[in-house]
Design an enzyme around this catalytic site. Structure first.
Site, short mmCIF file in Angstrom:
data_model
loop_
_atom_site.label_atom_id
_atom_site.label_comp_id
_atom_site.label_asym_id
_atom_site.label_seq_id
_atom_site.Cartn_x
_atom_site.Cartn_y
_atom_site.Cartn_z
NE ARG A 164 -4.39 1.46 1.75
CZ ARG A 164 -4.45 2.45 0.71
NH1 ARG A 164 -5.21 2.39 -0.34
NH2 ARG A 164 -3.08 3.12 0.53
CB CYS A 168 -0.94 -0.13 1.26
SG CYS A 168 -0.24 0.00 2.91
CG ASP A 171 -5.18 5.63 2.65
OD1 ASP A 171 -5.35 5.16 3.80
OD2 ASP A 171 -4.38 6.32 2.32
P1 4NP Z 1 -1.84 2.80 4.09
O1 4NP Z 1 -2.36 4.25 4.57
O2 4NP Z 1 -1.16 3.13 2.92
O3 4NP Z 1 -2.96 1.87 3.92
O4 4NP Z 1 -0.93 2.43 4.88
C1 4NP Z 1 -1.68 5.39 4.89
C2 4NP Z 1 -0.92 5.68 5.75
C3 4NP Z 1 -0.33 6.84 5.59
C4 4NP Z 1 -0.44 7.79 4.69
C5 4NP Z 1 -1.38 7.74 3.79
C6 4NP Z 1 -1.80 6.55 3.79
N1 4NP Z 1 0.11 9.15 4.79
O5 4NP Z 1 -0.19 10.11 4.10
O6 4NP Z 1 1.01 9.16 5.81
#
Ligand code: 4NP
Length: 152
Positions: free
Chosen positions: A13, A7, A120
């Site tokens: 995720r 991800c 997300d």
């Molecule tokens: P992930 O979620 O891709 O599912 O781990 C996110 C985690 C951090 C961020 C965005 C999405 N961020 O912008 O820091």
């Protein structure tokens, strides 16, 4: 069989997908996860992801975020991407057709959800994390069935 879940941040995720998948495949399978950004490198998963997994008796608390590396394309047999941006980023890092063939969109495994994305939950609440868990659980079942069929 070596499976990598990817991800953006590797704190919401893909750590959940890794934790869920590990409960479904034989012990000798390797299941890991990574992110396309290194912003959260070294961090444990988001507290809400840890709590959601725990509510389904899955412990992801010891995972640590890491960015995807070139070596991942050599080591892993299958690389599953949580959304289209991640998929395009990961594909852009492939060096040959063999590597390209390893990469797919996670939810493609659910035939009727072609091009669907795992939303997300980072900016959402616990309900969003639970919804993501349910989607990932369905996707992992479908992937497990595909792999077992492919291997038999
Ligand atoms: P992930 O979620 O891709 O599912 O781990 C996110 C985690 C951090 C961020 C965005 C999405 N961020 O912008 O820091």
């Amino acid at each position: 069989m070596k499976i990598l879940m990817v991800c953006l941040g590797n704190i919401c995720r893909s750590p959940l997908a890794e934790g869920i998948m590990k409960t479904k495949v034989p012990d000798h399978y390797r299941v890991d996860s990574a992110g396309t950004i290194s912003m959260h490198e070294g961090e444990h998963p988001d507290k809400r992801a840890i709590k959601t997994a725990a509510s389904h008796h899955i412990d992801i608390s010891q995972q640590r975020s890491r960015p995807i590396t070139r070596r991942d394309f050599e080591i892993f047999d299958k690389i599953y991407c949580m959304d289209i941006d991640v998929f395009e980023d990961v594909v852009s890092r492939t060096k040959n057709e063999g590597e390209r063939q390893k990469v797919s969109l996670f939810l493609e495994a659910l035939g009727d959800h072609q091009n669907a994305e795992v939303p997300d939950p980072y900016w959402g609440d616990m309900k969003d994390f639970e919804n993501v868990f349910q989607l990932l659980d369905k996707g992992c079942n479908a992937i497990k069935n595909q792999i077992l069929k492919y291997e038999s």
